[in-house]
Design a protein around this motif. Structure first.
Motif, PDB file in Angstrom:
ATOM      1  N   ARG A   1       0.814  -1.215   0.000  1.00 49.51           N
ATOM      2  CA  ARG A   1       0.000   0.000   0.000  1.00 49.51           C
ATOM      3  C   ARG A   1       0.852   1.272   0.000  1.00 49.51           C
ATOM      4  O   ARG A   1       0.316   2.368  -0.087  1.00 49.51           O
ATOM      5  CB  ARG A   1      -0.920   0.011   1.225  1.00 49.51           C
ATOM      6  N   ARG A   2       2.142   1.132   0.130  1.00 50.37           N
ATOM      7  CA  ARG A   2       3.013   2.305   0.171  1.00 50.37           C
ATOM      8  C   ARG A   2       2.905   3.105  -1.119  1.00 50.37           C
ATOM      9  O   ARG A   2       2.813   2.546  -2.214  1.00 50.37           O
ATOM     10  CB  ARG A   2       4.458   1.874   0.409  1.00 50.37           C
ATOM     11  N   LEU A   3       2.976   4.418  -0.966  1.00 51.23           N
ATOM     12  CA  LEU A   3       2.821   5.310  -2.114  1.00 51.23           C
ATOM     13  C   LEU A   3       3.979   5.210  -3.093  1.00 51.23           C
ATOM     14  O   LEU A   3       3.776   5.162  -4.311  1.00 51.23           O
ATOM     15  CB  LEU A   3       2.694   6.753  -1.603  1.00 51.23           C
ATOM     16  N   ILE A   4       5.201   5.194  -2.572  1.00 50.85           N
ATOM     17  CA  ILE A   4       6.372   5.280  -3.457  1.00 50.85           C
ATOM     18  C   ILE A   4       6.702   3.900  -4.009  1.00 50.85           C
ATOM     19  O   ILE A   4       7.371   3.080  -3.374  1.00 50.85           O
ATOM     20  CB  ILE A   4       7.566   5.893  -2.720  1.00 50.85           C
ATOM     21  N   GLN A   5       6.187   3.665  -5.202  1.00 54.84           N
ATOM     22  CA  GLN A   5       6.421   2.435  -5.933  1.00 54.84           C
ATOM     23  C   GLN A   5       6.698   2.788  -7.394  1.00 54.84           C
ATOM     24  O   GLN A   5       6.469   3.911  -7.838  1.00 54.84           O
ATOM     25  CB  GLN A   5       5.225   1.499  -5.800  1.00 54.84           C
ATOM     26  N   ALA A   6       7.189   1.808  -8.128  1.00 53.76           N
ATOM     27  CA  ALA A   6       7.692   2.054  -9.487  1.00 53.76           C
ATOM     28  C   ALA A   6       6.696   2.761 -10.407  1.00 53.76           C
ATOM     29  O   ALA A   6       7.087   3.694 -11.123  1.00 53.76           O
ATOM     30  CB  ALA A   6       8.158   0.735 -10.101  1.00 53.76           C
ATOM     31  N   PRO A   7       5.410   2.389 -10.457  1.00 54.94           N
ATOM     32  CA  PRO A   7       4.501   3.067 -11.390  1.00 54.94           C
ATOM     33  C   PRO A   7       4.369   4.559 -11.124  1.00 54.94           C
ATOM     34  O   PRO A   7       4.362   5.366 -12.061  1.00 54.94           O
ATOM     35  CB  PRO A   7       3.169   2.339 -11.170  1.00 54.94           C
ATOM     36  N   LEU A   8       4.284   4.963  -9.853  1.00 59.89           N
ATOM     37  CA  LEU A   8       4.166   6.380  -9.536  1.00 59.89           C
ATOM     38  C   LEU A   8       5.456   7.125  -9.870  1.00 59.89           C
ATOM     39  O   LEU A   8       5.423   8.231 -10.430  1.00 59.89           O
ATOM     40  CB  LEU A   8       3.824   6.573  -8.060  1.00 59.89           C
ATOM     41  N   ILE A   9       6.589   6.541  -9.538  1.00 55.75           N
ATOM     42  CA  ILE A   9       7.862   7.206  -9.800  1.00 55.75           C
ATOM     43  C   ILE A   9       8.068   7.388 -11.305  1.00 55.75           C
ATOM     44  O   ILE A   9       8.593   8.419 -11.756  1.00 55.75           O
ATOM     45  CB  ILE A   9       9.024   6.410  -9.183  1.00 55.75           C
ATOM     46  N   ALA A  10       7.625   6.427 -12.107  1.00 59.48           N
ATOM     47  CA  ALA A  10       7.723   6.573 -13.564  1.00 59.48           C
ATOM     48  C   ALA A  10       6.888   7.759 -14.040  1.00 59.48           C
ATOM     49  O   ALA A  10       7.319   8.534 -14.910  1.00 59.48           O
ATOM     50  CB  ALA A  10       7.272   5.285 -14.251  1.00 59.48           C
ATOM     51  N   LYS A  11       5.693   7.922 -13.472  1.00 58.66           N
ATOM     52  CA  LYS A  11       4.840   9.067 -13.840  1.00 58.66           C
ATOM     53  C   LYS A  11       5.532  10.384 -13.477  1.00 58.66           C
ATOM     54  O   LYS A  11       5.535  11.338 -14.250  1.00 58.66           O
ATOM     55  CB  LYS A  11       3.500   8.982 -13.096  1.00 58.66           C
ATOM     56  N   LEU A  12       6.086  10.431 -12.280  1.00 57.90           N
ATOM     57  CA  LEU A  12       6.719  11.660 -11.816  1.00 57.90           C
ATOM     58  C   LEU A  12       7.972  11.990 -12.613  1.00 57.90           C
ATOM     59  O   LEU A  12       8.200  13.144 -12.982  1.00 57.90           O
ATOM     60  CB  LEU A  12       7.054  11.542 -10.325  1.00 57.90           C
ATOM     61  N   ALA A  13       8.786  10.984 -12.881  1.00 60.04           N
ATOM     62  CA  ALA A  13      10.024  11.213 -13.635  1.00 60.04           C
ATOM     63  C   ALA A  13       9.718  11.789 -15.016  1.00 60.04           C
ATOM     64  O   ALA A  13      10.427  12.672 -15.504  1.00 60.04           O
ATOM     65  CB  ALA A  13      10.809   9.918 -13.750  1.00 60.04           C
ATOM     66  N   ALA A  14       8.659  11.297 -15.641  1.00 59.58           N
ATOM     67  CA  ALA A  14       8.300  11.773 -16.979  1.00 59.58           C
ATOM     68  C   ALA A  14       7.836  13.221 -16.962  1.00 59.58           C
ATOM     69  O   ALA A  14       7.895  13.914 -17.984  1.00 59.58           O
ATOM     70  CB  ALA A  14       7.205  10.882 -17.568  1.00 59.58           C
ATOM     71  N   ARG A  15       7.389  13.698 -15.820  1.00 57.47           N
ATOM     72  CA  ARG A  15       6.887  15.076 -15.728  1.00 57.47           C
ATOM     73  C   ARG A  15       7.928  16.046 -15.189  1.00 57.47           C
ATOM     74  O   ARG A  15       7.647  17.232 -15.040  1.00 57.47           O
ATOM     75  CB  ARG A  15       5.611  15.088 -14.886  1.00 57.47           C
ATOM     76  N   LEU A  16       9.112  15.553 -14.907  1.00 58.93           N
ATOM     77  CA  LEU A  16      10.199  16.425 -14.491  1.00 58.93           C
ATOM     78  C   LEU A  16      10.924  16.998 -15.699  1.00 58.93           C
ATOM     79  O   LEU A  16      11.145  16.305 -16.694  1.00 58.93           O
ATOM     80  CB  LEU A  16      11.202  15.646 -13.638  1.00 58.93           C
ATOM     81  N   GLN A  17      11.309  18.242 -15.589  1.00 59.47           N
ATOM     82  CA  GLN A  17      12.185  18.830 -16.596  1.00 59.47           C
ATOM     83  C   GLN A  17      13.574  18.230 -16.445  1.00 59.47           C
ATOM     84  O   GLN A  17      13.928  17.697 -15.385  1.00 59.47           O
ATOM     85  CB  GLN A  17      12.249  20.354 -16.398  1.00 59.47           C
ATOM     86  N   LEU A  18      14.388  18.299 -17.480  1.00 61.77           N
ATOM     87  CA  LEU A  18      15.762  17.825 -17.377  1.00 61.77           C
ATOM     88  C   LEU A  18      16.461  18.596 -16.259  1.00 61.77           C
ATOM     89  O   LEU A  18      16.390  19.816 -16.198  1.00 61.77           O
ATOM     90  CB  LEU A  18      16.495  18.023 -18.698  1.00 61.77           C
ATOM     91  N   GLY A  19      17.092  17.887 -15.367  1.00 52.67           N
ATOM     92  CA  GLY A  19      17.723  18.523 -14.215  1.00 52.67           C
ATOM     93  C   GLY A  19      16.801  18.694 -13.033  1.00 52.67           C
ATOM     94  O   GLY A  19      17.243  19.097 -11.952  1.00 52.67           O
ATOM     95  N   GLY A  20      15.512  18.410 -13.217  1.00 49.21           N
ATOM     96  CA  GLY A  20      14.575  18.465 -12.102  1.00 49.21           C
ATOM     97  C   GLY A  20      14.851  17.344 -11.119  1.00 49.21           C
ATOM     98  O   GLY A  20      15.613  16.415 -11.401  1.00 49.21           O
TER      99      GLY A  20
END
Length: 280
Positions: free
Chosen positions: A191-210
């Motif tokens: 049930r933990r929030l920080i898992q691979a699917p969420l991190i993939a979503k977040l990484a894709a929405r970061l600017q380079l260097g974010g």
């Protein structure tokens, strides 16, 4: 939740003998319905960024909702967010119109203590903050008014849906995930929030260097976070080269304050682990 249970009621037999006292009918026992808890619910197939918590909204928080909510609360919308419009009144007269202010997403800010501190420390950065706990939202609105903060907007909605529908790719300068629920029991780790699917979503929405900055005071969760972030191909660990002695964990960044809860834990000998990964 459990539905109504039909119970058949039958008349108890009566003894007509004049020499024997009538036997009292057996009491009808209604089956006890136990409220369904999170532990009884199958783990959802979709990621959720929150668990509903009980809490009471204070008079001051209610007042903050009424006075500051119209300006600082952003409604959820299933369409890309116009960052310039959402933070239109933040830029000062000296800001150049062609310079885009960086935006940091914070997921789950609790009562908003750290959020307000960081927003005051970094006035040149906009903060989009997701939290569904109403007293927490009210508390942050109250802090916004007390500290005259302008660079915060709150979306009181599930952060995963906000990420999916409101945040374009490469639109964020950073993401803050501070002290998410560690779900201590092993059977609840999923049930933990920080898992691979969420991190993939977040990484894709970061600017380079974010960056993604996570912090936790539960070592097994810190180990899982380190594993998950390290496995994301769009991210690199900022602590590996500069601080090899920290085994992949980062020194506490200057902007993250020590909360009262964290200070109490440190005095009791508890550890805190910061992880900072950069978009490549």
């Amino acid at each position: 939740m459990g539905g109504a249970v039909a119970v058949s009621l039958q008349s108890a037999p009566v003894n007509d003998s004049p020499t024997t006292s009538p036997k009292a009918p057996e009491p009808v026992r209604t089956p006890r319905i136990r409220p369904q808890s999170l532990a009884d619910v199958a783990f959802p197939k979709t990621i959720k960024s929150f668990v509903r918590r009980a809490g009471r909204t204070t008079t001051g928080q209610t007042k903050a909702f009424a006075e500051l909510g119209p300006k600082f609360l952003l409604p959820y919308q299933p369409a890309p967010l116009d960052f310039a419009a959402a933070f239109a009144d933040v830029a000062g007269a000296d800001d150049m119109a062609d310079i885009k202010r960086p935006t940091v997403l914070e997921i789950g800010f609790g009562m908003g203590e750290a959020t307000a501190h960081i927003a005051a420390l970094l006035p040149g950065t906009n903060f989009l903050c997701c939290e569904v706990h109403e007293p927490g939202v009210g508390a942050l609105l109250k802090r916004i008014g007390e500290q005259n903060l302008r660079n915060i907007r709150i979306c009181a909605h599930d952060a995963v849906e906000v990420i999916d529908h409101m945040l374009p790719l490469q639109s964020l300068a950073g993401v803050h995930l501070f002290f998410p629920d560690p779900w201590h029991k092993k059977k609840h780790n999923k049930r933990r929030l920080i898992q691979a699917p969420l991190i993939a979503k977040l990484a894709a929405r970061l600017q380079l260097g974010g960056y993604i900055h996570c912090a936790t005071d539960w070592q097994p969760y810190a180990e899982q976070i380190l594993e998950v972030l390290s496995a994301e191909p769009l991210l690199k660990n900022t602590a590996r080269a500069e601080h090899p002695d920290l085994l992949g964990y980062a020194p506490k960044p200057h902007y993250r304050p020590l909360t009262k809860f964290e200070n109490r834990g440190i005095k009791l000998g508890h550890g805190v682990w910061d992880l900072v990964f950069e978009r490549i």
